[in-house]
Write an enzyme that holds these catalytic residues in place. Structure first.
Site, PDB file in Angstrom:
ATOM      1  NE  ARG A  73      83.004  76.928  -2.585  1.00  0.00           N
ATOM      2  CZ  ARG A  73      81.874  77.625  -2.588  1.00  0.00           C
ATOM      3  NH1 ARG A  73      81.923  78.937  -2.675  1.00  0.00           N
ATOM      4  NH2 ARG A  73      80.718  77.008  -2.518  1.00  0.00           N
ATOM      5  CD  GLN A 121      74.642  82.089  -3.553  1.00  0.00           C
ATOM      6  OE1 GLN A 121      73.635  82.492  -2.964  1.00  0.00           O
ATOM      7  NE2 GLN A 121      75.702  81.599  -2.949  1.00  0.00           N
ATOM      8  NE  ARG A 157      78.475  80.588  -9.468  1.00  0.00           N
ATOM      9  CZ  ARG A 157      78.562  80.455  -8.144  1.00  0.00           C
ATOM     10  NH1 ARG A 157      79.700  80.685  -7.513  1.00  0.00           N
ATOM     11  NH2 ARG A 157      77.494  80.110  -7.442  1.00  0.00           N
ATOM     12  CG  HIS A 161      82.896  85.160  -5.768  1.00  0.00           C
ATOM     13  ND1 HIS A 161      83.757  84.616  -4.861  1.00  0.00           N
ATOM     14  CD2 HIS A 161      81.663  85.036  -5.219  1.00  0.00           C
ATOM     15  CE1 HIS A 161      83.075  84.178  -3.818  1.00  0.00           C
ATOM     16  NE2 HIS A 161      81.824  84.430  -3.985  1.00  0.00           N
ATOM     17  CG  ASP A 194      78.039  87.198   3.017  1.00  0.00           C
ATOM     18  OD1 ASP A 194      77.300  86.226   2.817  1.00  0.00           O
ATOM     19  OD2 ASP A 194      78.404  87.993   2.126  1.00  0.00           O
ATOM     20  CD  GLU A 206      82.864  88.058  -3.438  1.00  0.00           C
ATOM     21  OE1 GLU A 206      81.814  88.217  -4.108  1.00  0.00           O
ATOM     22  OE2 GLU A 206      82.922  87.328  -2.421  1.00  0.00           O
TER      23      GLU A 206
HETATM   24  O1  LIG Z   1      78.875  79.189  -2.773  1.00  0.00           O
HETATM   25  P1  LIG Z   1      78.779  80.334  -3.767  1.00  0.00           P
HETATM   26  O2  LIG Z   1      77.524  80.316  -4.584  1.00  0.00           O
HETATM   27  O3  LIG Z   1      80.016  80.426  -4.618  1.00  0.00           O
HETATM   28  O4  LIG Z   1      78.714  81.694  -2.882  1.00  0.00           O
HETATM   29  C1  LIG Z   1      79.695  81.864  -1.896  1.00  0.00           C
HETATM   30  C2  LIG Z   1      79.506  83.231  -1.233  1.00  0.00           C
HETATM   31  O5  LIG Z   1      79.708  84.251  -2.229  1.00  0.00           O
HETATM   32  C3  LIG Z   1      79.744  85.553  -1.612  1.00  0.00           C
HETATM   33  O6  LIG Z   1      80.046  86.506  -2.610  1.00  0.00           O
HETATM   34  C4  LIG Z   1      78.382  85.878  -1.015  1.00  0.00           C
HETATM   35  O7  LIG Z   1      78.396  87.175  -0.425  1.00  0.00           O
HETATM   36  C5  LIG Z   1      78.045  84.811   0.035  1.00  0.00           C
HETATM   37  O8  LIG Z   1      76.746  85.064   0.555  1.00  0.00           O
HETATM   38  C6  LIG Z   1      78.115  83.415  -0.613  1.00  0.00           C
HETATM   39  O9  LIG Z   1      77.901  82.420   0.374  1.00  0.00           O
END
Ligand SMILES: O=P(O)(O)OC[C@H]1O[C@@H](O)[C@H](O)[C@@H](O)[C@@H]1O
EC number: 5.1.3.15
Length: 323
Positions: A76, A94, A99, A177, A222, A281
């Protein structure tokens, strides 16, 4: 997925005064790029992820959660690479699997037309594993060059090539991101996205048009800004710092701050950390990128951090954005 294995000894190209290869257990090998004074960049081989970018005073410019966890979960903070899927737009995990994979040092990359003055850079490469091909049946080579410029600027250049031998094209969505470190989100403004259309992920991805002046933050955001300008400025008033984000090959820009409720719900994120970060991003989300076999796409992210005590008019974001 098994934790990443320690990396093989680094190739020759890593023995340079601008670059250090640091081995660590559990797939946490990393490369450190060193520039002038205290400028540096750290890149984890796991995820091909930038996890630190420091300016010439040694100040950390990217946000990393104090609760960030280890592989095989995504880390994170820093600059996770979202590929071959952004968000939940498809049937992969997701933000796709790039990554969450161990990248390798690319010791023989195809030549990249770059500024020869840049000495601190590293080339990484990711190719799909057998398991990846079961989930996403496409062969690709994803080459990523991370470079620290003489003035402390950071650039990421992605080159993704379709290496399918069955003649099939593939399509993907993508994002850098990027987690910026900010002093206080309520003192931050974003310039360059005003009047742009965006998809609001908090309203069923419905399309809206942004209001006419700088974006400020008072609650969870978002949004996927569509066909966004190639330059966006993030002005941190308290820090007297402006991040200038430039993008090439990436039409869209995602802006995300989880705010308090979502922050509390995220295991790998401190409850109040939303106050000290903002994600902007550069991305290709609305229109997936399609490559035929043999075709290569290039997408570049440029980051610089400039002093800006905006109130003194020292830095007019509009000048930054429009030259
Ligand atoms: O927790 P992750 O998978 O890293 O994603 C975090 C956020 O990433 C952002 O880019 C998305 O638009 C959000 O919807 C998402 O919650």
């Amino acid at each position: 997925m098994a934790a990443a294995t320690p990396h093989s000894p680094p190739p020759q190209q890593l023995s340079s005064p601008f670059l250090e290869y640091i081995r660590a257990p559990g797939g946490l090998d990393k490369v450190v790029l060193r520039g002038r004074r205290s400028c540096s960049v750290e890149i984890r081989l796991f995820g091909g992820q930038v996890t630190s970018w420091k300016n010439d005073h040694g100040e950390e410019l990217l946000f990393v959660s104090s609760k960030a966890i280890k592989p095989p979960k995504p880390f994170r903070g820093g600059i996770p690479i979202c590929f071959p899927q952004f968000g939940t737009q498809g049937n992969l995990e997701q933000h796709g699997f790039a990554r969450n994979r161990l990248w390798a040092i690319d010791d023989n990359p195809p030549p990249l037309p770059v500024n020869p003055a840049i000495k601190a850079f590293v080339d990484l490469i990711l190719k799909p594993s057998e398991d990846d091909l079961k989930m996403w049946p496409h062969s690709f080579e994803f080459r990523l060059r991370i470079a620290l410029g003489a003035g402390g600027d950071l650039s990421l250049t992605s080159r993704i090539r379709n290496t399918n031998t069955d003649g099939r094209p593939f399509s993907y969505t993508f994002a850098y991101h990027t987690y910026f470190s900010v002093s206080d989100i309520s003192e931050v403004r974003v310039e360059g996205l005003e009047t742009m259309d965006y998809l609001d992920n908090m309203k069923g991805k419905e399309r809206f048009t942004e209001q006419g002046d700088a974006i400020v933050f008072e609650s969870e955001v978002d949004k996927v800004y569509l066909a966004a300008p190639s330059k966006v400025a993030i002005i941190d008033h308290d820090m007297r710092r402006t991040f200038v984000v430039t993008k090439e090959g990436l039409p869209d820009a995602v802006v995300w701050n989880p705010w308090d409720k979502k922050a509390k719900a995220m295991q790998d994120f401190g409850d109040s950390e939303y106050k000290h970060m903002l994600c902007v991003e550069p991305a290709a989300v609305e229109k997936p990128i399609t490559l035929k076999p043999g075709e290569e796409w290039k997408g570049r992210l440029g980051l610089s951090a400039v002093p800006s005590s905006y109130c003194s008019g020292q830095l007019d974001p509009l000048k930054v954005l429009h030259g």
